[in-house]
Scaffold this motif. Structure first.
Motif, PDB file in Angstrom:
ATOM      1  N   ARG A 190       6.997   8.807  -9.313  1.00 12.78           N
ATOM      2  CA  ARG A 190       7.290   9.197 -10.832  1.00 12.78           C
ATOM      3  C   ARG A 190       6.839  10.560 -11.268  1.00 12.78           C
ATOM      4  O   ARG A 190       6.966  11.332 -12.300  1.00 12.78           O
ATOM      5  N   SER A 191       5.733  11.412 -10.203  1.00  8.28           N
ATOM      6  CA  SER A 191       5.289  12.818 -10.352  1.00  8.28           C
ATOM      7  C   SER A 191       6.776  13.819 -10.617  1.00  8.28           C
ATOM      8  O   SER A 191       7.103  14.817 -10.981  1.00  8.28           O
ATOM      9  N   SER A 192       7.075  13.819  -9.469  1.00  8.38           N
ATOM     10  CA  SER A 192       8.463  14.755  -9.130  1.00  8.38           C
ATOM     11  C   SER A 192       9.927  13.683 -10.553  1.00  8.38           C
ATOM     12  O   SER A 192      10.423  15.039 -10.738  1.00  8.38           O
ATOM     13  N   LEU A 193       9.703  12.352 -11.082  1.00  5.72           N
ATOM     14  CA  LEU A 193      11.039  12.084 -11.879  1.00  5.72           C
ATOM     15  C   LEU A 193      10.393  13.196 -13.600  1.00  5.72           C
ATOM     16  O   LEU A 193      11.531  13.969 -13.821  1.00  5.72           O
ATOM     17  N   LEU A 194       8.913  13.021 -13.072  1.00  6.74           N
ATOM     18  CA  LEU A 194       8.796  13.951 -14.794  1.00  6.74           C
ATOM     19  C   LEU A 194       8.844  15.437 -14.349  1.00  6.74           C
ATOM     20  O   LEU A 194       8.954  16.099 -15.839  1.00  6.74           O
ATOM     21  N   GLU A 195       8.924  15.741 -13.480  1.00  5.62           N
ATOM     22  CA  GLU A 195       9.444  17.148 -13.488  1.00  5.62           C
ATOM     23  C   GLU A 195      10.906  17.008 -13.349  1.00  5.62           C
ATOM     24  O   GLU A 195      11.180  18.462 -13.946  1.00  5.62           O
ATOM     25  N   VAL A 196      11.401  16.807 -13.240  1.00  7.82           N
ATOM     26  CA  VAL A 196      12.907  16.907 -12.733  1.00  7.82           C
ATOM     27  C   VAL A 196      13.376  16.536 -14.280  1.00  7.82           C
ATOM     28  O   VAL A 196      14.768  17.392 -14.761  1.00  7.82           O
ATOM     29  N   VAL A 197      12.566  15.371 -15.007  1.00  8.84           N
ATOM     30  CA  VAL A 197      13.501  14.896 -16.493  1.00  8.84           C
ATOM     31  C   VAL A 197      13.601  16.367 -17.352  1.00  8.84           C
ATOM     32  O   VAL A 197      13.844  16.525 -18.341  1.00  8.84           O
ATOM     33  N   ARG A 198      13.056  17.454 -17.370  1.00 12.93           N
ATOM     34  CA  ARG A 198      12.362  18.762 -17.649  1.00 12.93           C
ATOM     35  C   ARG A 198      13.041  19.578 -17.680  1.00 12.93           C
ATOM     36  O   ARG A 198      13.269  20.729 -18.738  1.00 12.93           O
ATOM     37  N   GLU A 199      13.961  19.356 -16.596  1.00 11.63           N
ATOM     38  CA  GLU A 199      15.266  20.463 -16.285  1.00 11.63           C
ATOM     39  C   GLU A 199      16.579  21.165 -17.288  1.00 11.63           C
ATOM     40  O   GLU A 199      17.054  19.800 -17.738  1.00 11.63           O
ATOM     41  N   ASP A 200      17.103  21.904 -17.132  1.00 15.54           N
ATOM     42  CA  ASP A 200      17.964  23.036 -18.065  1.00 15.54           C
ATOM     43  C   ASP A 200      19.339  21.204 -18.121  1.00 15.54           C
ATOM     44  O   ASP A 200      19.913  21.081 -19.270  1.00 15.54           O
ATOM     45  N   TYR A 201      19.383  20.863 -16.334  1.00 12.71           N
ATOM     46  CA  TYR A 201      21.011  20.305 -16.370  1.00 12.71           C
ATOM     47  C   TYR A 201      20.600  18.744 -16.532  1.00 12.71           C
ATOM     48  O   TYR A 201      21.568  18.029 -17.464  1.00 12.71           O
ATOM     49  N   VAL A 202      19.249  18.154 -17.358  1.00 16.02           N
ATOM     50  CA  VAL A 202      18.676  16.680 -17.522  1.00 16.02           C
ATOM     51  C   VAL A 202      19.427  17.787 -18.835  1.00 16.02           C
ATOM     52  O   VAL A 202      19.822  15.934 -20.111  1.00 16.02           O
ATOM     53  N   ARG A 203      18.737  18.179 -19.626  1.00 14.75           N
ATOM     54  CA  ARG A 203      18.728  17.461 -21.046  1.00 14.75           C
ATOM     55  C   ARG A 203      20.214  18.431 -21.185  1.00 14.75           C
ATOM     56  O   ARG A 203      20.244  17.437 -23.069  1.00 14.75           O
ATOM     57  N   THR A 204      20.660  18.565 -20.848  1.00 12.42           N
ATOM     58  CA  THR A 204      22.818  19.210 -20.651  1.00 12.42           C
ATOM     59  C   THR A 204      23.515  17.980 -21.110  1.00 12.42           C
ATOM     60  O   THR A 204      24.061  17.441 -22.130  1.00 12.42           O
ATOM     61  N   ALA A 205      22.867  16.772 -20.059  1.00 14.45           N
ATOM     62  CA  ALA A 205      23.314  15.316 -19.639  1.00 14.45           C
ATOM     63  C   ALA A 205      23.173  14.817 -21.103  1.00 14.45           C
ATOM     64  O   ALA A 205      23.764  13.764 -21.540  1.00 14.45           O
ATOM     65  N   ARG A 206      21.750  14.529 -22.048  1.00 11.91           N
ATOM     66  CA  ARG A 206      21.180  13.897 -22.986  1.00 11.91           C
ATOM     67  C   ARG A 206      22.197  14.505 -23.896  1.00 11.91           C
ATOM     68  O   ARG A 206      22.831  13.659 -24.835  1.00 11.91           O
TER      69      ARG A 206
ATOM     70  N   GLY B 222       0.339  -1.838  -0.185  1.00 10.99           N
ATOM     71  CA  GLY B 222      -0.261  -0.323  -0.141  1.00 10.99           C
ATOM     72  C   GLY B 222       0.419   1.180  -0.135  1.00 10.99           C
ATOM     73  O   GLY B 222       0.943   2.328  -0.509  1.00 10.99           O
ATOM     74  N   GLN B 223       2.073   1.173   0.508  1.00  5.33           N
ATOM     75  CA  GLN B 223       3.010   2.622   1.058  1.00  5.33           C
ATOM     76  C   GLN B 223       3.389   2.727  -0.247  1.00  5.33           C
ATOM     77  O   GLN B 223       4.519   4.018  -0.606  1.00  5.33           O
ATOM     78  N   GLY B 224       3.997   1.029  -1.057  1.00  9.15           N
ATOM     79  CA  GLY B 224       4.431   1.409  -1.957  1.00  9.15           C
ATOM     80  C   GLY B 224       3.078   2.774  -3.515  1.00  9.15           C
ATOM     81  O   GLY B 224       4.075   2.787  -3.975  1.00  9.15           O
ATOM     82  N   ALA B 225       2.785   1.434  -3.294  1.00 14.41           N
ATOM     83  CA  ALA B 225       2.011   2.752  -4.273  1.00 14.41           C
ATOM     84  C   ALA B 225       1.649   3.620  -4.279  1.00 14.41           C
ATOM     85  O   ALA B 225       2.078   4.626  -5.174  1.00 14.41           O
ATOM     86  N   TYR B 226       1.811   4.546  -3.028  1.00 20.39           N
ATOM     87  CA  TYR B 226       2.134   6.074  -3.062  1.00 20.39           C
ATOM     88  C   TYR B 226       3.479   6.158  -3.463  1.00 20.39           C
ATOM     89  O   TYR B 226       4.227   7.553  -3.386  1.00 20.39           O
ATOM     90  N   ILE B 227       4.693   6.253  -2.976  1.00 22.83           N
ATOM     91  CA  ILE B 227       5.196   5.839  -3.279  1.00 22.83           C
ATOM     92  C   ILE B 227       5.876   6.265  -4.860  1.00 22.83           C
ATOM     93  O   ILE B 227       6.706   7.271  -5.311  1.00 22.83           O
ATOM     94  N   ALA B 228       5.216   5.211  -5.114  1.00 24.68           N
ATOM     95  CA  ALA B 228       5.278   5.064  -6.611  1.00 24.68           C
ATOM     96  C   ALA B 228       4.858   6.475  -7.371  1.00 24.68           C
ATOM     97  O   ALA B 228       5.415   7.049  -8.442  1.00 24.68           O
ATOM     98  N   ARG B 229       3.912   6.851  -7.485  1.00 28.61           N
ATOM     99  CA  ARG B 229       2.713   7.777  -7.054  1.00 28.61           C
ATOM    100  C   ARG B 229       4.044   9.261  -7.022  1.00 28.61           C
ATOM    101  O   ARG B 229       3.983   9.872  -8.104  1.00 28.61           O
ATOM    102  N   MET B 230       3.948   9.522  -6.108  1.00 31.04           N
ATOM    103  CA  MET B 230       4.969  10.363  -6.289  1.00 31.04           C
ATOM    104  C   MET B 230       6.583  10.346  -6.836  1.00 31.04           C
ATOM    105  O   MET B 230       6.218  11.134  -6.490  1.00 31.04           O
TER     106      MET B 230
END
Length: 318
Positions: free
Chosen positions: A205-221, A195-203
């Motif tokens: 996922r949302s956090s990663l989707l925000e971070v992957v749009r940051e400039d330093y991530v695009r620069t690394a790619r 049950g708690q893993g479902a909360y962790i997965a959703r949080m």
């Protein structure tokens, strides 16, 4: 950092004091008479007024509420948590005997939530709106919706009827009998952890989707790094801050959620003791266990705040 810690400790102390007042008052205004719980309805009617007054005085329940509260706080400072109405052991002995089982369940559940939730979040965030993302989100919502005690009863019934297996009912120390101890705590931890893993997965996922749009991530790619390396070493560490915060809160919820789950599995932990205390209206056990849960929850939040401040120094100056 020192001033940040002092502020958090001051807020924590005020919170604990406020919770103690609320717990004390709620248990005093609940309907019912403790003597009825102790002697039963028939036994209570046989007591004379003098006997009732004597028993209430012996329990310390005939004093003014302010005096009762101050006595309770003084007893807590001295380590005297009172005794159960129906059992020979004191509340402190009950906590020492049952507490390690509940702590193990909570820690294993949180660890399992990370082991399950983080990989699911990474898979979902790497390919959003794909089949794997949709399946993982469906499973997350499913485990969020399924009550832990219901899933626990299904596991108990399936183990009993299909495999003839029944978990040990008596408590066992991790150091003295690790195998029996594992059999007692593993299934409650799995139910709570999913049950708690479902909360962790959703949080996550949302956090990663925000971070992957940051400039330093695009620069690394843009430098030609592999997408998996970018996620693992650039995006994921920065996306973990809200997940760590959520994990501390969820550990407190796991301790509270262990009450119905321990009841479903018959696990002799603090959750089962709380269930029995509520059912029997054992006032001293109820108020001390609820207060203990509150202290643990506040301490966990302070620890999480300090961890986040250590990982992100900007938070220290807010």
């Amino acid at each position: 950092m020192y001033s940040f810690l002092v502020r958090r400790l001051c807020f924590g102390v005020l919170t604990v004091v406020g919770v103690s007042i609320i717990v004390f008052m709620v248990l005093r205004i609940l309907p019912g008479d403790p003597l009825v719980a102790i002697f039963g309805p028939e036994g209570f009617t046989k007591l004379s007024e003098a006997e009732r007054a004597k028993y209430m005085a012996d329990l310390g329940l005939s004093d003014p509420l302010v005096v009762q509260y101050l006595h309770w706080m003084g007893d807590i400072v001295r380590g005297n948590l009172g005794r159960s109405f129906f059992r020979s052991e004191s509340v402190a002995e009950m906590i020492a005997r049952r507490g390690p089982l509940t702590a193990e369940i909570g820690l294993i559940a949180v660890l399992l939530s990370w082991v399950v939730g983080i990989p699911v979040a990474v898979v979902s965030a790497m390919k959003p709106n794909s089949l794997g993302d949709n399946v993982s989100r469906f499973l997350s919502i499913l485990f969020l919706a399924v009550p832990g005690f219901w899933l626990g009863m299904l596991i108990v019934l399936a183990s009993l009827f299909w495999f003839g297996y029944r978990a040990p009912m008596a408590g066992a120390s991790l150091l003295e009998d690790p195998w029996t101890n594992l059999q007692i705590v593993i299934w409650p931890a799995v139910v709570l952890g999913l049950g708690q893993g479902a909360y962790i997965a959703r949080m996550a996922r949302s956090s990663l989707l925000e971070v992957v749009r940051e400039d330093y991530v695009r620069t690394a790619r843009a430098k030609g790094l592999n997408s998996r390396l970018v996620i693992a070493f650039h995006a994921l560490p920065n996306a973990m801050l809200p997940v760590i915060t959520l994990s501390g809160i969820l550990l407190g919820f796991v301790l509270a959620g262990s009450i119905p789950v321990e009841r479903a599995f018959g696990t002799p932990g603090l959750g089962y003791a709380m269930y029995n205390a509520v059912r029997e209206r054992d006032v001293f056990v109820m108020q001390n266990l609820v207060f203990l849960y509150a202290i643990v929850f506040v301490a966990l939040n302070i620890l999480i705040d300090m961890t986040i401040a250590w990982l992100d120094p900007r938070i220290r100056y807010r």
